[in-house]
Design a protein around this motif. Sequence first.
Motif, PDB file in Angstrom:
ATOM      1  N   PRO A 218       6.037   4.425  -2.498  1.00 56.74           N
ATOM      2  CA  PRO A 218       7.145   3.627  -3.053  1.00 56.74           C
ATOM      3  C   PRO A 218       8.528   4.215  -2.813  1.00 56.74           C
ATOM      4  CG  PRO A 218       5.376   3.807  -4.647  1.00 56.74           C
ATOM      5  CD  PRO A 218       5.055   4.737  -3.523  1.00 56.74           C
ATOM      6  N   ARG A 219       8.613   5.492  -2.476  1.00 58.07           N
ATOM      7  CA  ARG A 219       9.920   6.108  -2.186  1.00 58.07           C
ATOM      8  C   ARG A 219      10.454   5.713  -0.814  1.00 58.07           C
ATOM      9  NH1 ARG A 219       8.636  12.227  -4.206  1.00 58.07           N
ATOM     10  NH2 ARG A 219       8.398  11.714  -6.397  1.00 58.07           N
ATOM     11  N   ARG A 220       9.609   5.209   0.017  1.00 57.21           N
ATOM     12  CA  ARG A 220      10.035   4.823   1.369  1.00 57.21           C
ATOM     13  C   ARG A 220      10.901   3.577   1.300  1.00 57.21           C
ATOM     14  NH1 ARG A 220       4.622   6.338   4.528  1.00 57.21           N
ATOM     15  NH2 ARG A 220       4.897   8.556   4.258  1.00 57.21           N
ATOM     16  N   PRO A 221      11.602   3.282   2.377  1.00 59.71           N
ATOM     17  CA  PRO A 221      12.433   2.061   2.382  1.00 59.71           C
ATOM     18  C   PRO A 221      11.603   0.818   2.091  1.00 59.71           C
ATOM     19  CG  PRO A 221      12.913   3.422   4.294  1.00 59.71           C
ATOM     20  CD  PRO A 221      11.739   4.044   3.604  1.00 59.71           C
ATOM     21  N   LYS A 222      12.157  -0.085   1.331  1.00 64.65           N
ATOM     22  CA  LYS A 222      11.439  -1.288   0.902  1.00 64.65           C
ATOM     23  C   LYS A 222      11.001  -2.138   2.096  1.00 64.65           C
ATOM     24  CE  LYS A 222      12.098  -0.435  -3.448  1.00 64.65           C
ATOM     25  NZ  LYS A 222      11.323   0.687  -3.863  1.00 64.65           N
ATOM     26  N   VAL A 223      11.794  -2.127   3.155  1.00 60.34           N
ATOM     27  CA  VAL A 223      11.455  -2.937   4.331  1.00 60.34           C
ATOM     28  C   VAL A 223      10.138  -2.455   4.937  1.00 60.34           C
ATOM     29  CG1 VAL A 223      12.218  -3.585   6.650  1.00 60.34           C
ATOM     30  CG2 VAL A 223      13.878  -3.429   4.798  1.00 60.34           C
ATOM     31  N   VAL A 224       9.939  -1.144   4.985  1.00 59.68           N
ATOM     32  CA  VAL A 224       8.712  -0.589   5.559  1.00 59.68           C
ATOM     33  C   VAL A 224       7.515  -0.967   4.689  1.00 59.68           C
ATOM     34  CG1 VAL A 224       7.520   1.552   6.161  1.00 59.68           C
ATOM     35  CG2 VAL A 224       9.953   1.303   6.650  1.00 59.68           C
ATOM     36  N   VAL A 225       7.678  -0.843   3.376  1.00 58.94           N
ATOM     37  CA  VAL A 225       6.581  -1.175   2.469  1.00 58.94           C
ATOM     38  C   VAL A 225       6.245  -2.653   2.572  1.00 58.94           C
ATOM     39  CG1 VAL A 225       5.875  -1.251   0.054  1.00 58.94           C
ATOM     40  CG2 VAL A 225       7.142   0.720   0.918  1.00 58.94           C
ATOM     41  N   LEU A 226       7.263  -3.514   2.599  1.00 62.97           N
ATOM     42  CA  LEU A 226       7.017  -4.952   2.703  1.00 62.97           C
ATOM     43  C   LEU A 226       6.413  -5.328   4.049  1.00 62.97           C
ATOM     44  CD1 LEU A 226      10.184  -6.390   0.937  1.00 62.97           C
ATOM     45  CD2 LEU A 226       7.854  -6.268   0.048  1.00 62.97           C
ATOM     46  N   ALA A 227       6.851  -4.671   5.112  1.00 61.46           N
ATOM     47  CA  ALA A 227       6.292  -4.961   6.437  1.00 61.46           C
ATOM     48  C   ALA A 227       4.820  -4.568   6.513  1.00 61.46           C
ATOM     49  CB  ALA A 227       7.082  -4.224   7.514  1.00 61.46           C
ATOM     50  N   ALA A 228       4.441  -3.522   5.793  1.00 57.57           N
ATOM     51  CA  ALA A 228       3.043  -3.106   5.788  1.00 57.57           C
ATOM     52  C   ALA A 228       2.207  -3.969   4.848  1.00 57.57           C
ATOM     53  CB  ALA A 228       2.932  -1.645   5.377  1.00 57.57           C
ATOM     54  N   PHE A 229       2.792  -4.415   3.740  1.00 54.94           N
ATOM     55  CA  PHE A 229       2.055  -5.155   2.722  1.00 54.94           C
ATOM     56  C   PHE A 229       2.039  -6.654   2.997  1.00 54.94           C
ATOM     57  CE2 PHE A 229       1.748  -6.946  -1.660  1.00 54.94           C
ATOM     58  CZ  PHE A 229       0.483  -6.467  -1.936  1.00 54.94           C
ATOM     59  N   GLY A 230       3.052  -7.154   3.703  1.00 59.19           N
ATOM     60  CA  GLY A 230       3.194  -8.589   3.957  1.00 59.19           C
ATOM     61  C   GLY A 230       2.011  -9.248   4.629  1.00 59.19           C
ATOM     62  N   PRO A 231       1.462  -8.676   5.688  1.00 58.17           N
ATOM     63  CA  PRO A 231       0.311  -9.313   6.337  1.00 58.17           C
ATOM     64  C   PRO A 231      -0.895  -9.473   5.416  1.00 58.17           C
ATOM     65  CG  PRO A 231       1.273  -7.700   7.801  1.00 58.17           C
ATOM     66  CD  PRO A 231       1.973  -7.554   6.482  1.00 58.17           C
ATOM     67  N   PHE A 232      -1.101  -8.535   4.498  1.00 61.82           N
ATOM     68  CA  PHE A 232      -2.213  -8.665   3.557  1.00 61.82           C
ATOM     69  C   PHE A 232      -1.999  -9.851   2.623  1.00 61.82           C
ATOM     70  CE2 PHE A 232      -2.437  -4.150   4.672  1.00 61.82           C
ATOM     71  CZ  PHE A 232      -3.743  -4.103   5.106  1.00 61.82           C
ATOM     72  N   VAL A 233      -0.760 -10.038   2.185  1.00 60.99           N
ATOM     73  CA  VAL A 233      -0.449 -11.169   1.314  1.00 60.99           C
ATOM     74  C   VAL A 233      -0.649 -12.475   2.079  1.00 60.99           C
ATOM     75  CG1 VAL A 233       1.395 -12.301   0.024  1.00 60.99           C
ATOM     76  CG2 VAL A 233       1.126  -9.834  -0.112  1.00 60.99           C
ATOM     77  N   ALA A 234      -0.160 -12.522   3.323  1.00 59.81           N
ATOM     78  CA  ALA A 234      -0.301 -13.735   4.133  1.00 59.81           C
ATOM     79  C   ALA A 234      -1.777 -14.061   4.385  1.00 59.81           C
ATOM     80  CB  ALA A 234       0.441 -13.564   5.457  1.00 59.81           C
ATOM     81  N   ALA A 235      -2.562 -13.043   4.666  1.00 62.39           N
ATOM     82  CA  ALA A 235      -3.997 -13.276   4.901  1.00 62.39           C
ATOM     83  C   ALA A 235      -4.679 -13.772   3.630  1.00 62.39           C
ATOM     84  CB  ALA A 235      -4.667 -11.998   5.393  1.00 62.39           C
ATOM     85  N   GLY A 236      -4.290 -13.228   2.489  1.00 63.56           N
ATOM     86  CA  GLY A 236      -4.856 -13.686   1.223  1.00 63.56           C
ATOM     87  C   GLY A 236      -4.500 -15.128   0.932  1.00 63.56           C
ATOM     88  N   GLN A 237      -3.248 -15.488   1.190  1.00 57.84           N
ATOM     89  CA  GLN A 237      -2.835 -16.872   0.969  1.00 57.84           C
ATOM     90  C   GLN A 237      -3.581 -17.817   1.904  1.00 57.84           C
ATOM     91  OE1 GLN A 237       1.390 -16.906   1.395  1.00 57.84           O
ATOM     92  NE2 GLN A 237       1.753 -16.339  -0.736  1.00 57.84           N
ATOM     93  N   ALA A 238      -3.730 -17.426   3.156  1.00 55.03           N
ATOM     94  CA  ALA A 238      -4.452 -18.278   4.106  1.00 55.03           C
ATOM     95  C   ALA A 238      -5.904 -18.455   3.669  1.00 55.03           C
ATOM     96  CB  ALA A 238      -4.391 -17.665   5.504  1.00 55.03           C
ATOM     97  N   SER A 239      -6.508 -17.399   3.162  1.00 54.35           N
ATOM     98  CA  SER A 239      -7.887 -17.488   2.694  1.00 54.35           C
ATOM     99  C   SER A 239      -7.998 -18.432   1.500  1.00 54.35           C
ATOM    100  CB  SER A 239      -8.379 -16.089   2.316  1.00 54.35           C
ATOM    101  OG  SER A 239      -9.650 -16.156   1.739  1.00 54.35           O
TER     102      SER A 239
END
Length: 122
Positions: free
Chosen positions: A70-91
């Motif tokens: 969580p100390r890392r830049p928010k953009v990096v965290v969101l870029a890593a976490f975003g695909p998981f959210v998108a895959a979950g929504q698609a499912s």
Amino acid sequence: MLGTLVITLFALLPEDEIMRWGWRIPFLLSAAMLAIGLFVRAKVSESPIFRAAAEQADNEKAAPPIVEVPRRPKVVVLAAFGPFVAAGQASIKSRTASRVLRTTAEAAIRGGSKDNDLTDVR
């Protein structure tokens, strides 16, 4: 490149030869490559830069990943976490759509009902 060579050699063998003994060759080649890799790994020493970095890492105590991420830049965290959210929504969307389609098809097969009359298209 080695894989292409092996596949090319296998293409030259008749199918009955591959079924009898040819299927063992890739396993034997992988065992030979493993032995070569272990030999090289045992004989090659680490570079002085790597040894210094490893010693420095041993001396420094790093925070656990759950604290560090969580100390890392928010953009990096969101870029890593975003695909998981998108895959979950698609499912979720695909499961919901399949249930709706199945229910609609079952109702159409039964001829509709008062609540779900498919014959009345407006």
